[in-house]
Design a protein around this motif. Structure first.
Motif, PDB file in Angstrom:
ATOM      1  N   PRO A  30       9.919 -41.936   5.363  1.00  0.00           N
ATOM      2  CA  PRO A  30       8.958 -42.802   5.628  1.00  0.00           C
ATOM      3  C   PRO A  30       7.511 -42.510   6.255  1.00  0.00           C
ATOM      4  N   ALA A  31       6.445 -43.063   5.946  1.00  0.00           N
ATOM      5  CA  ALA A  31       5.333 -43.145   5.752  1.00  0.00           C
ATOM      6  C   ALA A  31       5.709 -44.062   7.205  1.00  0.00           C
ATOM      7  N   GLY A  32       4.587 -43.506   8.493  1.00  0.00           N
ATOM      8  CA  GLY A  32       4.335 -43.802   9.818  1.00  0.00           C
ATOM      9  C   GLY A  32       5.142 -43.809  10.803  1.00  0.00           C
ATOM     10  N   THR A  33       5.660 -42.477  10.132  1.00  0.00           N
ATOM     11  CA  THR A  33       6.533 -42.288  11.333  1.00  0.00           C
ATOM     12  C   THR A  33       6.466 -40.981  12.160  1.00  0.00           C
ATOM     13  N   ASP A  34       4.665 -40.488  12.048  1.00  0.00           N
ATOM     14  CA  ASP A  34       4.393 -39.569  13.053  1.00  0.00           C
ATOM     15  C   ASP A  34       5.182 -39.570  14.074  1.00  0.00           C
ATOM     16  N   GLY A  35       5.339 -38.785  14.961  1.00  0.00           N
ATOM     17  CA  GLY A  35       5.349 -38.804  16.576  1.00  0.00           C
ATOM     18  C   GLY A  35       7.026 -39.029  16.110  1.00  0.00           C
ATOM     19  N   LEU A  36       7.876 -40.367  15.579  1.00  0.00           N
ATOM     20  CA  LEU A  36       8.858 -40.617  16.454  1.00  0.00           C
ATOM     21  C   LEU A  36       9.949 -38.873  16.227  1.00  0.00           C
ATOM     22  N   ASP A  37      10.632 -39.175  17.614  1.00  0.00           N
ATOM     23  CA  ASP A  37      11.890 -37.675  17.994  1.00  0.00           C
ATOM     24  C   ASP A  37      13.101 -38.101  16.750  1.00  0.00           C
ATOM     25  N   GLU A  38      14.413 -37.419  16.935  1.00  0.00           N
ATOM     26  CA  GLU A  38      14.593 -36.950  16.229  1.00  0.00           C
ATOM     27  C   GLU A  38      15.861 -38.521  16.082  1.00  0.00           C
ATOM     28  N   ALA A  39      15.980 -38.159  17.533  1.00  0.00           N
ATOM     29  CA  ALA A  39      17.147 -39.964  17.748  1.00  0.00           C
ATOM     30  C   ALA A  39      16.348 -41.500  16.756  1.00  0.00           C
ATOM     31  N   ALA A  40      14.941 -41.409  17.037  1.00  0.00           N
ATOM     32  CA  ALA A  40      14.315 -43.003  15.966  1.00  0.00           C
ATOM     33  C   ALA A  40      13.978 -42.081  14.678  1.00  0.00           C
ATOM     34  N   LEU A  41      14.465 -41.356  14.563  1.00  0.00           N
ATOM     35  CA  LEU A  41      14.436 -40.821  12.430  1.00  0.00           C
ATOM     36  C   LEU A  41      15.390 -41.115  12.392  1.00  0.00           C
ATOM     37  N   MET A  42      16.755 -40.626  13.276  1.00  0.00           N
ATOM     38  CA  MET A  42      18.400 -40.699  12.380  1.00  0.00           C
ATOM     39  C   MET A  42      18.552 -42.145  12.375  1.00  0.00           C
ATOM     40  N   ASP A  43      17.778 -43.395  13.122  1.00  0.00           N
ATOM     41  CA  ASP A  43      17.795 -44.511  13.079  1.00  0.00           C
ATOM     42  C   ASP A  43      17.569 -45.167  11.471  1.00  0.00           C
ATOM     43  N   LEU A  44      16.583 -44.422  11.282  1.00  0.00           N
ATOM     44  CA  LEU A  44      16.069 -44.630   9.320  1.00  0.00           C
ATOM     45  C   LEU A  44      16.569 -43.993   8.568  1.00  0.00           C
ATOM     46  N   VAL A  45      17.609 -43.275   9.226  1.00  0.00           N
ATOM     47  CA  VAL A  45      18.490 -43.202   7.623  1.00  0.00           C
ATOM     48  C   VAL A  45      19.628 -43.449   7.422  1.00  0.00           C
ATOM     49  N   THR A  46      19.620 -44.284   6.560  1.00  0.00           N
ATOM     50  CA  THR A  46      20.849 -45.241   5.988  1.00  0.00           C
ATOM     51  C   THR A  46      22.093 -44.399   5.200  1.00  0.00           C
ATOM     52  N   ARG A  47      23.461 -44.823   5.188  1.00  0.00           N
ATOM     53  CA  ARG A  47      23.979 -44.457   4.480  1.00  0.00           C
ATOM     54  C   ARG A  47      23.591 -44.011   2.990  1.00  0.00           C
ATOM     55  N   ASP A  48      22.977 -45.370   2.041  1.00  0.00           N
ATOM     56  CA  ASP A  48      23.015 -45.306   0.702  1.00  0.00           C
ATOM     57  C   ASP A  48      21.979 -44.211   0.716  1.00  0.00           C
ATOM     58  N   SER A  49      20.287 -44.114   1.614  1.00  0.00           N
ATOM     59  CA  SER A  49      19.809 -43.317   0.794  1.00  0.00           C
ATOM     60  C   SER A  49      20.419 -41.714   1.284  1.00  0.00           C
ATOM     61  N   MET A  50      21.309 -41.814   1.787  1.00  0.00           N
ATOM     62  CA  MET A  50      22.049 -39.885   1.303  1.00  0.00           C
ATOM     63  C   MET A  50      22.386 -39.878   0.499  1.00  0.00           C
ATOM     64  N   ILE A  51      23.136 -41.273  -0.022  1.00  0.00           N
ATOM     65  CA  ILE A  51      23.800 -41.322  -1.619  1.00  0.00           C
ATOM     66  C   ILE A  51      22.750 -40.973  -2.844  1.00  0.00           C
ATOM     67  N   GLY A  52      21.503 -41.940  -2.290  1.00  0.00           N
ATOM     68  CA  GLY A  52      20.193 -41.616  -3.370  1.00  0.00           C
ATOM     69  C   GLY A  52      20.164 -42.970  -3.635  1.00  0.00           C
ATOM     70  N   THR A  53      21.350 -44.316  -3.303  1.00  0.00           N
ATOM     71  CA  THR A  53      21.443 -45.665  -3.742  1.00  0.00           C
ATOM     72  C   THR A  53      20.224 -46.438  -2.921  1.00  0.00           C
ATOM     73  N   GLY A  54      19.636 -45.421  -2.279  1.00  0.00           N
ATOM     74  CA  GLY A  54      18.952 -46.378  -1.162  1.00  0.00           C
ATOM     75  C   GLY A  54      17.461 -45.810  -0.901  1.00  0.00           C
ATOM     76  N   LEU A  55      16.373 -46.351   0.359  1.00  0.00           N
ATOM     77  CA  LEU A  55      15.640 -45.112   0.514  1.00  0.00           C
ATOM     78  C   LEU A  55      16.231 -45.211   2.156  1.00  0.00           C
ATOM     79  N   ALA A  56      14.982 -44.348   2.533  1.00  0.00           N
ATOM     80  CA  ALA A  56      15.134 -44.219   4.328  1.00  0.00           C
ATOM     81  C   ALA A  56      14.034 -45.946   4.189  1.00  0.00           C
ATOM     82  N   ASN A  57      14.693 -46.224   5.899  1.00  0.00           N
ATOM     83  CA  ASN A  57      14.415 -47.532   6.238  1.00  0.00           C
ATOM     84  C   ASN A  57      12.521 -47.368   6.699  1.00  0.00           C
ATOM     85  N   THR A  58      12.077 -48.233   6.994  1.00  0.00           N
ATOM     86  CA  THR A  58      10.482 -48.014   7.485  1.00  0.00           C
ATOM     87  C   THR A  58      10.232 -48.697   8.881  1.00  0.00           C
ATOM     88  N   PRO A  59       9.837 -48.300   9.851  1.00  0.00           N
ATOM     89  CA  PRO A  59       9.764 -48.206  11.094  1.00  0.00           C
ATOM     90  C   PRO A  59       9.438 -50.307  11.435  1.00  0.00           C
TER      91      PRO A  59
END
Lengths: 103, 205
Positions: B176-205
Protein backbone atom coordinates in the motif's frame (compact mmCIF):
# COMPACT_ATOMS: atom_id res chain seq x y z
CA UNK A 1 -13.42 -5.51 17.20
CA UNK A 2 -14.79 -8.78 15.95
CA UNK A 3 -13.72 -12.10 17.44
CA UNK A 4 -11.33 -14.09 15.28
CA UNK A 5 -12.96 -16.83 13.24
CA UNK A 6 -12.40 -20.25 14.76
CA UNK A 7 -9.99 -22.37 12.75
CA UNK A 8 -12.36 -25.32 12.97
CA UNK A 9 -16.09 -24.76 13.43
CA UNK A 10 -16.58 -28.02 15.35
CA UNK A 11 -14.22 -30.25 17.34
CA UNK A 12 -14.85 -33.23 15.08
CA UNK A 13 -13.75 -31.18 12.04
CA UNK A 14 -10.36 -30.79 13.73
CA UNK A 15 -10.28 -34.47 14.66
CA UNK A 16 -10.97 -35.81 11.18
CA UNK A 17 -8.49 -33.33 9.70
CA UNK A 18 -5.75 -34.29 12.17
CA UNK A 19 -6.33 -38.02 11.71
CA UNK A 20 -6.01 -37.67 7.94
CA UNK A 21 -2.85 -35.56 8.17
CA UNK A 22 -1.37 -38.03 10.67
CA UNK A 23 -2.06 -41.07 8.46
CA UNK A 24 -0.60 -39.29 5.43
CA UNK A 25 2.54 -38.30 7.33
CA UNK A 26 2.86 -41.86 8.65
CA UNK A 27 3.03 -42.99 5.02
CA UNK A 28 -0.32 -44.80 4.71
CA UNK A 29 -1.30 -42.83 1.61
CA UNK A 30 -0.04 -40.05 -0.63
CA UNK A 31 -1.67 -36.66 -0.26
CA UNK A 32 -2.30 -36.44 -4.00
CA UNK A 33 -4.25 -39.72 -3.86
CA UNK A 34 -6.22 -38.39 -0.91
CA UNK A 35 -7.01 -35.16 -2.77
CA UNK A 36 -8.23 -37.08 -5.82
CA UNK A 37 -10.60 -39.16 -3.72
CA UNK A 38 -11.79 -36.21 -1.66
CA UNK A 39 -12.38 -34.12 -4.78
CA UNK A 40 -14.50 -36.94 -6.22
CA UNK A 41 -16.61 -37.10 -3.05
CA UNK A 42 -17.13 -33.33 -3.06
CA UNK A 43 -18.12 -33.41 -6.71
CA UNK A 44 -20.62 -36.19 -6.05
CA UNK A 45 -22.14 -34.42 -3.04
CA UNK A 46 -22.23 -31.13 -4.92
CA UNK A 47 -24.37 -32.52 -7.74
CA UNK A 48 -27.61 -32.25 -5.79
CA UNK A 49 -26.91 -29.00 -3.92
CA UNK A 50 -24.30 -26.33 -3.33
CA UNK A 51 -21.91 -27.27 -0.55
CA UNK A 52 -21.39 -24.46 1.95
CA UNK A 53 -17.80 -25.32 2.86
CA UNK A 54 -18.60 -25.91 6.52
CA UNK A 55 -20.15 -29.02 8.03
CA UNK A 56 -20.96 -30.56 4.67
CA UNK A 57 -17.33 -30.18 3.62
CA UNK A 58 -16.11 -32.23 6.56
CA UNK A 59 -18.95 -34.75 6.16
CA UNK A 60 -17.55 -35.36 2.67
CA UNK A 61 -14.04 -35.49 4.17
CA UNK A 62 -15.09 -38.14 6.75
CA UNK A 63 -16.92 -40.22 4.15
CA UNK A 64 -13.79 -40.17 1.97
CA UNK A 65 -11.56 -41.21 4.85
CA UNK A 66 -13.86 -44.06 5.92
CA UNK A 67 -13.94 -45.45 2.38
CA UNK A 68 -10.19 -45.01 1.91
CA UNK A 69 -9.32 -46.77 5.17
CA UNK A 70 -11.69 -49.58 4.22
CA UNK A 71 -9.98 -49.94 0.82
CA UNK A 72 -6.60 -49.97 2.55
CA UNK A 73 -7.81 -52.76 4.90
CA UNK A 74 -7.09 -50.48 7.86
CA UNK A 75 -10.65 -50.05 9.15
CA UNK A 76 -13.43 -52.43 8.14
CA UNK A 77 -16.83 -50.67 7.96
CA UNK A 78 -18.56 -53.22 10.21
CA UNK A 79 -15.94 -52.76 12.92
CA UNK A 80 -16.21 -48.96 12.67
CA UNK A 81 -20.01 -49.16 12.92
CA UNK A 82 -19.75 -51.47 15.93
CA UNK A 83 -17.49 -48.97 17.73
CA UNK A 84 -19.69 -46.03 16.72
CA UNK A 85 -22.68 -47.78 18.32
CA UNK A 86 -20.63 -48.46 21.46
CA UNK A 87 -19.65 -44.79 21.71
CA UNK A 88 -23.29 -43.77 21.31
CA UNK A 89 -24.32 -46.15 24.10
CA UNK A 90 -21.50 -44.86 26.30
CA UNK A 91 -22.67 -41.25 25.86
CA UNK A 92 -26.27 -42.15 26.60
CA UNK A 93 -25.49 -44.00 29.81
CA UNK A 94 -22.79 -41.70 31.18
CA UNK A 95 -24.11 -39.09 33.65
CA UNK A 96 -23.97 -35.55 32.31
CA UNK A 97 -20.63 -33.95 33.14
CA UNK A 98 -18.76 -37.22 33.71
CA UNK A 99 -16.03 -38.29 31.28
CA UNK A 100 -17.28 -40.64 28.58
CA UNK A 101 -15.28 -43.77 27.81
CA UNK A 102 -15.77 -47.19 26.29
CA UNK A 103 -15.97 -50.17 28.65
CA UNK B 1 -29.01 -29.64 17.11
CA UNK B 2 -29.28 -33.05 18.72
CA UNK B 3 -30.98 -31.71 21.85
CA UNK B 4 -32.83 -28.66 22.94
CA UNK B 5 -30.93 -27.12 25.84
CA UNK B 6 -33.54 -24.76 27.08
CA UNK B 7 -36.19 -26.67 28.89
CA UNK B 8 -34.67 -29.62 30.69
CA UNK B 9 -31.56 -30.86 32.38
CA UNK B 10 -29.66 -33.71 30.82
CA UNK B 11 -29.59 -36.94 32.76
CA UNK B 12 -26.92 -38.23 30.39
CA UNK B 13 -24.07 -36.69 28.43
CA UNK B 14 -24.96 -34.63 25.39
CA UNK B 15 -24.80 -37.00 22.43
CA UNK B 16 -22.35 -35.65 19.85
CA UNK B 17 -23.50 -35.46 16.22
CA UNK B 18 -23.22 -38.65 14.18
CA UNK B 19 -20.01 -37.68 12.32
CA UNK B 20 -18.30 -37.00 15.66
CA UNK B 21 -19.17 -40.52 16.83
CA UNK B 22 -17.91 -41.96 13.53
CA UNK B 23 -14.56 -40.21 13.83
CA UNK B 24 -14.28 -41.39 17.45
CA UNK B 25 -14.94 -44.94 16.22
CA UNK B 26 -12.19 -44.65 13.59
CA UNK B 27 -9.75 -43.28 16.16
CA UNK B 28 -10.59 -46.05 18.63
CA UNK B 29 -10.14 -48.79 16.03
CA UNK B 30 -6.85 -47.41 14.70
CA UNK B 31 -5.56 -46.90 18.25
CA UNK B 32 -6.47 -50.49 19.16
CA UNK B 33 -4.54 -51.65 16.09
CA UNK B 34 -1.54 -49.58 17.16
CA UNK B 35 -1.69 -47.51 13.95
CA UNK B 36 -2.13 -44.10 15.57
CA UNK B 37 -1.09 -42.28 18.69
CA UNK B 38 -4.00 -40.13 19.95
CA UNK B 39 -1.57 -37.70 21.60
CA UNK B 40 0.03 -37.05 18.22
CA UNK B 41 -3.38 -36.12 16.80
CA UNK B 42 -3.77 -33.53 19.57
CA UNK B 43 -0.40 -32.06 18.63
CA UNK B 44 -1.53 -31.70 15.01
CA UNK B 45 -4.76 -29.99 16.08
CA UNK B 46 -2.89 -27.63 18.42
CA UNK B 47 -0.42 -26.79 15.66
CA UNK B 48 -3.12 -25.82 13.17
CA UNK B 49 -5.34 -24.08 15.74
CA UNK B 50 -2.64 -22.09 17.50
CA UNK B 51 0.72 -22.08 15.75
CA UNK B 52 0.15 -21.96 12.01
CA UNK B 53 -1.85 -19.16 10.49
CA UNK B 54 -1.82 -16.17 8.17
CA UNK B 55 0.85 -14.46 10.28
CA UNK B 56 3.35 -16.80 8.63
CA UNK B 57 2.35 -15.70 5.15
CA UNK B 58 2.24 -12.06 6.26
CA UNK B 59 5.85 -12.29 7.36
CA UNK B 60 6.83 -13.63 3.94
CA UNK B 61 4.94 -10.83 2.19
CA UNK B 62 6.32 -8.07 4.43
CA UNK B 63 9.85 -9.30 3.84
CA UNK B 64 9.24 -9.39 0.08
CA UNK B 65 8.03 -5.77 0.23
CA UNK B 66 11.18 -4.70 2.07
CA UNK B 67 13.85 -6.72 0.32
CA UNK B 68 13.97 -6.90 -3.50
CA UNK B 69 16.49 -9.73 -3.47
CA UNK B 70 14.29 -11.76 -1.15
CA UNK B 71 11.31 -11.10 -3.39
CA UNK B 72 13.21 -12.20 -6.49
CA UNK B 73 14.25 -15.42 -4.75
CA UNK B 74 10.69 -15.97 -3.53
CA UNK B 75 9.23 -15.58 -7.01
CA UNK B 76 11.91 -17.89 -8.38
CA UNK B 77 11.61 -20.69 -5.80
CA UNK B 78 9.14 -20.06 -3.01
CA UNK B 79 9.36 -23.61 -1.64
CA UNK B 80 13.03 -23.22 -0.71
CA UNK B 81 12.72 -19.64 0.50
CA UNK B 82 9.82 -20.26 2.89
CA UNK B 83 11.44 -23.52 4.08
CA UNK B 84 14.42 -21.44 5.17
CA UNK B 85 11.99 -19.39 7.24
CA UNK B 86 10.75 -22.61 8.86
CA UNK B 87 7.53 -23.00 6.84
CA UNK B 88 7.42 -26.47 5.33
CA UNK B 89 4.75 -28.10 3.23
CA UNK B 90 4.06 -31.14 5.38
CA UNK B 91 2.41 -32.94 2.49
CA UNK B 92 5.44 -32.38 0.28
CA UNK B 93 3.75 -29.78 -1.86
CA UNK B 94 5.49 -26.99 -3.73
CA UNK B 95 4.82 -23.35 -2.98
CA UNK B 96 4.54 -20.79 -5.73
CA UNK B 97 4.42 -17.05 -5.03
CA UNK B 98 2.63 -14.80 -7.51
CA UNK B 99 2.92 -11.03 -7.38
CA UNK B 100 0.13 -8.51 -7.83
CA UNK B 101 1.00 -5.43 -9.90
CA UNK B 102 -0.88 -2.55 -11.50
CA UNK B 103 -1.30 -4.76 -14.57
CA UNK B 104 -2.13 -8.09 -12.98
CA UNK B 105 -4.19 -9.26 -10.01
CA UNK B 106 -3.81 -12.87 -8.93
CA UNK B 107 -6.44 -14.92 -7.16
CA UNK B 108 -6.22 -18.48 -5.86
CA UNK B 109 -8.76 -21.30 -5.78
CA UNK B 110 -8.82 -25.07 -5.60
CA UNK B 111 -11.52 -26.29 -7.96
CA UNK B 112 -10.92 -29.95 -7.04
CA UNK B 113 -11.27 -29.69 -3.29
CA UNK B 114 -9.56 -27.16 -1.04
CA UNK B 115 -5.79 -27.30 -1.58
CA UNK B 116 -4.33 -24.33 0.24
CA UNK B 117 -0.88 -23.20 1.47
CA UNK B 118 -1.42 -24.48 5.02
CA UNK B 119 2.10 -23.67 6.31
CA UNK B 120 1.66 -20.03 5.30
CA UNK B 121 -2.04 -19.39 5.81
CA UNK B 122 -3.31 -22.12 8.15
CA UNK B 123 -6.69 -23.76 7.58
CA UNK B 124 -8.79 -22.17 4.82
CA UNK B 125 -11.94 -20.22 5.70
CA UNK B 126 -15.32 -21.78 4.98
CA UNK B 127 -15.97 -19.71 1.87
CA UNK B 128 -12.76 -20.97 0.25
CA UNK B 129 -14.13 -24.50 0.56
CA UNK B 130 -17.63 -23.64 -0.69
CA UNK B 131 -18.95 -24.75 -4.06
CA UNK B 132 -20.02 -21.17 -4.72
CA UNK B 133 -16.46 -19.80 -4.56
CA UNK B 134 -14.76 -22.78 -6.20
CA UNK B 135 -17.06 -22.71 -9.20
CA UNK B 136 -17.65 -18.99 -9.61
CA UNK B 137 -14.16 -17.59 -9.24
CA UNK B 138 -13.02 -19.32 -12.40
CA UNK B 139 -16.08 -18.24 -14.38
CA UNK B 140 -16.51 -14.69 -13.15
CA UNK B 141 -13.56 -13.62 -11.01
CA UNK B 142 -14.39 -9.91 -11.14
CA UNK B 143 -17.87 -10.52 -9.79
CA UNK B 144 -16.45 -12.64 -6.99
CA UNK B 145 -13.92 -9.91 -6.22
CA UNK B 146 -16.77 -7.38 -6.10
CA UNK B 147 -18.48 -9.59 -3.50
CA UNK B 148 -15.33 -9.12 -1.43
CA UNK B 149 -15.51 -5.34 -2.05
CA UNK B 150 -12.49 -5.47 -4.34
CA UNK B 151 -12.98 -3.44 -7.50
CA UNK B 152 -10.01 -3.33 -9.86
CA UNK B 153 -9.32 -0.90 -12.69
CA UNK B 154 -10.48 -2.23 -16.06
CA UNK B 155 -6.89 -2.35 -17.32
CA UNK B 156 -5.82 -4.71 -14.54
CA UNK B 157 -5.94 -8.29 -15.78
CA UNK B 158 -7.13 -11.00 -13.39
CA UNK B 159 -5.45 -14.36 -13.32
CA UNK B 160 -6.94 -17.30 -11.43
CA UNK B 161 -4.56 -19.98 -10.15
CA UNK B 162 -6.01 -23.43 -9.54
CA UNK B 163 -4.20 -25.14 -6.65
CA UNK B 164 -3.51 -28.84 -6.63
CA UNK B 165 -2.29 -31.37 -4.10
CA UNK B 166 1.22 -30.69 -5.40
CA UNK B 167 1.26 -26.92 -5.97
CA UNK B 168 -0.07 -24.24 -3.60
CA UNK B 169 -0.07 -20.53 -4.36
CA UNK B 170 0.60 -17.47 -2.23
CA UNK B 171 -0.40 -14.08 -3.58
CA UNK B 172 1.98 -11.21 -2.81
CA UNK B 173 -0.41 -8.27 -2.62
CA UNK B 174 0.67 -4.81 -3.72
CA UNK B 175 2.37 -2.80 -1.02
CA UNK B 176 0.00 0.00 0.00
CA UNK B 177 0.98 3.63 -0.49
CA UNK B 178 2.13 5.54 2.54
CA UNK B 179 4.11 2.68 4.05
CA UNK B 180 7.63 3.96 3.43
CA UNK B 181 9.72 3.60 6.53
CA UNK B 182 7.55 0.94 8.17
CA UNK B 183 9.43 -2.04 9.50
CA UNK B 184 8.61 -5.71 8.95
CA UNK B 185 6.37 -6.02 12.00
CA UNK B 186 4.34 -2.94 11.06
CA UNK B 187 3.99 -4.11 7.46
CA UNK B 188 2.90 -7.58 8.59
CA UNK B 189 -0.09 -6.03 10.33
CA UNK B 190 -1.31 -4.72 6.97
CA UNK B 191 -1.22 -8.11 5.25
CA UNK B 192 -4.59 -9.82 5.57
CA UNK B 193 -5.32 -13.46 4.91
CA UNK B 194 -7.65 -12.57 2.05
CA UNK B 195 -4.99 -10.37 0.43
CA UNK B 196 -2.76 -13.46 0.19
CA UNK B 197 -5.57 -15.48 -1.43
CA UNK B 198 -6.28 -12.60 -3.80
CA UNK B 199 -9.81 -11.88 -2.58
CA UNK B 200 -8.64 -8.79 -0.74
CA UNK B 201 -6.05 -6.05 -0.84
CA UNK B 202 -3.52 -5.22 1.83
CA UNK B 203 -4.79 -2.73 4.40
CA UNK B 204 -3.55 0.83 4.45
CA UNK B 205 -1.95 2.19 7.61
Amino acid sequence: MTAPEPVFEAPWHAQVFALTVYLNEAGHFKWSDWATRFGATLARHGVSRDLNGGDDYFVAWLETLEAYLSDLDMAAPDMVEDLRAKWETAYLKTPHGAPVSLD
Amino acid sequence: MPHDHSDHDHAHSLLPPDPALRIKALETLLTQKGLIDPAALDVIIDTYENKIGPRNGAQVVARAWLDPEFKAALLNDATSVVAEMGFYGRQGEHMVAVENTDDLHNIVVCTLCSCYPWPLLGIPPGWYKSDAYRARVVREPRKVLADFDVVLPDETAVRVWDSTAEVRYLVIPQRPAGTDGLDEAALMDLVTRDSMIGTGLANTP
